[in-house]
Design an enzyme around this catalytic site. Structure first.
Site, short mmCIF file in Angstrom:
data_model
loop_
_atom_site.label_atom_id
_atom_site.label_comp_id
_atom_site.label_asym_id
_atom_site.label_seq_id
_atom_site.Cartn_x
_atom_site.Cartn_y
_atom_site.Cartn_z
N THR A 12 -19.82 23.50 5.33
CA THR A 12 -19.41 22.75 4.45
C THR A 12 -20.49 22.22 3.59
O THR A 12 -20.47 21.55 2.41
CB THR A 12 -18.45 21.69 4.86
OG1 THR A 12 -18.97 21.00 5.69
CG2 THR A 12 -17.18 22.27 5.24
N HIS A 13 -21.83 22.09 4.26
CA HIS A 13 -23.10 21.56 3.55
C HIS A 13 -23.57 22.57 2.52
O HIS A 13 -24.08 21.93 1.35
CB HIS A 13 -24.23 21.55 4.52
CG HIS A 13 -24.13 20.08 5.26
ND1 HIS A 13 -23.33 20.13 6.23
CD2 HIS A 13 -24.99 18.85 5.35
CE1 HIS A 13 -23.31 18.74 6.78
NE2 HIS A 13 -24.45 18.23 6.32
N CYS A 55 -15.66 20.70 8.39
CA CYS A 55 -16.77 20.92 9.05
C CYS A 55 -16.49 22.39 9.95
O CYS A 55 -15.72 22.52 10.59
CB CYS A 55 -17.41 19.94 10.01
SG CYS A 55 -18.72 20.30 11.10
N ASN A 56 -17.18 23.34 9.33
CA ASN A 56 -16.90 24.72 10.11
C ASN A 56 -17.24 24.63 11.73
O ASN A 56 -16.50 25.15 12.41
CB ASN A 56 -17.49 25.76 9.49
CG ASN A 56 -17.01 26.13 8.20
OD1 ASN A 56 -17.23 25.51 6.98
ND2 ASN A 56 -16.34 27.24 7.92
N THR A 57 -18.48 24.01 12.02
CA THR A 57 -18.89 23.81 13.22
C THR A 57 -17.77 23.43 14.13
O THR A 57 -17.64 23.78 15.52
CB THR A 57 -20.21 23.28 13.22
OG1 THR A 57 -21.21 23.92 12.30
CG2 THR A 57 -21.17 23.40 14.49
N TYR A 90 -24.73 19.26 13.84
CA TYR A 90 -23.67 19.71 15.02
C TYR A 90 -24.24 21.20 15.19
O TYR A 90 -24.14 21.67 16.57
CB TYR A 90 -22.25 19.78 14.55
CG TYR A 90 -21.62 18.38 14.61
CD1 TYR A 90 -22.43 17.35 15.04
CD2 TYR A 90 -20.20 18.30 14.38
CE1 TYR A 90 -21.71 15.93 15.36
CE2 TYR A 90 -19.60 17.09 14.50
CZ TYR A 90 -20.10 15.95 14.91
OH TYR A 90 -19.41 14.72 15.02
N GLY A 91 -24.56 21.95 14.39
CA GLY A 91 -24.84 23.32 14.62
C GLY A 91 -25.66 23.57 15.74
O GLY A 91 -25.55 25.01 16.25
N GLU A 134 -28.67 17.12 3.99
CA GLU A 134 -28.62 15.73 4.48
C GLU A 134 -29.68 14.97 3.63
O GLU A 134 -29.35 14.09 3.15
CB GLU A 134 -28.68 15.70 6.04
CG GLU A 134 -27.50 16.02 6.58
CD GLU A 134 -26.29 15.20 6.39
OE1 GLU A 134 -26.57 13.72 6.45
OE2 GLU A 134 -25.38 15.64 6.20
N1 DGL Z 1 -21.04 20.91 7.90
C1 DGL Z 1 -21.14 21.39 9.10
C2 DGL Z 1 -20.27 22.85 9.02
O1 DGL Z 1 -19.53 23.08 8.11
C3 DGL Z 1 -22.20 21.35 10.19
C4 DGL Z 1 -23.39 21.42 9.73
C5 DGL Z 1 -24.28 20.90 10.89
O2 DGL Z 1 -23.79 19.69 11.22
O3 DGL Z 1 -24.88 21.83 11.51
O4 DGL Z 1 -20.55 23.80 9.74
#
Ligand code: DGL
Length: 282
Positions: free
Chosen positions: A185-186, A73-75, A42-43, A152
């Protein structure tokens, strides 16, 4: 209602770092986890796209009867938390923001490093958090392009992974940071490697335990805790997982990252007449 599941979602496997802490803090709860792996990461995506996906996933979780949603997910939290709360004003919806406040309280050098995705740093939530808590310290923002993808893929060990991590860590070390915030969160899935590379004097903050405690608090106040939560007999927990990509790859990640053997459901994105999309069984 209190027996209903809690919904969690992320772009991929990252939210499992929150999931495992929720399991630990709330063992009687049923959980439904959705990984939007068709769109990970998502980033690097636009706020509009992340919002559209987050709203559609939330629609799915609500249709499945979830009593609360954790945006693991922070994003997605950075850009979609407000629209989600507008769409479901009565539903408890928890989001994540980088743990800047505890880092500011902890730092002695006055320099705090934050690791996150480009979209998280661009989001209003992050800017507001830094503006509120971090005016008296230096914040070194480290965009970690490619790190979520590495997690991932399961490439979590070895010299290539270390070299990549070091390239993210170096600017924060050079600036004199003594505290690093994992703002995605990754990243907790490589926390041990990060700790080894930066040494024991550096505090590396994973927000997941605090998020799980906060969730427990919110559910308790709303009278939504699963019965059996407070003690005596915990009812058997039910954990469900779904992904918008390959379920067998997700099952392998589940076993590898959180030691769970489960059979994940496949979801697909389906177009709707109003040009948006919704999630349905594959
Ligand atoms: N796990 C995600 C976060 O906390 C998103 C990572 C990604 O998809 O770019 O931001």
């Amino acid at each position: 209602m209190s027996g209903a599941p809690i919904g969690l979602f992320d772009s991929g496997v990252g939210g499992l770092s929150i999931w495992r802490q929720v399991v630990h803090a709330l063992p009687a709860e049923s959980l439904l986890y959705v990984a939007d792996q068709a769109h990970v990461p998502y980033g690097n995506r636009s706020a509009t796209e992340i919002q559209a996906n987050s709203l559609a996933i939330a629609d799915y979780l609500v249709a499945e009867g979830c009593k609360a949603i954790v945006v693991a997910c922070n994003t997605a939290s950075a850009v979609a938390l407000e629209p989600l709360r507008q769409r479901f004003p009565k539903l408890p919806i928890l989001g994540l923001e980088p743990a800047v406040k505890p880092a500011v309280q902890l730092t002695r050098s006055g320099v705090v490093g934050v690791m996150a995705t480009p979209a998280t740093f661009q989001g209003q939530l992050y800017r507001a958090t830094v503006g509120r808590y971090a005016t008296a310290v230096q914040v070194v923002e480290q965009v970690c392009v490619g790190l979520a993808e590495l997690v991932e893929q399961g490439d979590l060990e070895g010299s290539d992974c270390d070299a990549r991590l070091m390239s993210y860590l170096q600017p924060m070390l050079a600036a004199g940071a003594d505290t690093i915030v994992l703002g995605c969160t990754h990243y907790p899935f490589v926390i041990e490697s990060i700790r080894r590379l930066v040494g024991p004097a550096m505090a590396v903050l994973d927000p997941a335990p605090a998020v799980a405690r906060h969730l427990a608090d919110v559910l308790e106040k709303a009278g939504l805790l699963a019965s059996g939560q407070q003690g005596a007999v915990a009812q058997p927990s039910r954990y469900r997982f779904a992904t918008t990509a390959d379920p067998s790859a997700f099952n392998r990640a589940l076993a590898r990252l959180v030691g769970v053997n489960s059979s994940c459901q496949a979801l697909i994105w389906m177009p709707r007449s109003d040009e948006s999309r919704c999630l349905g069984p594959a």
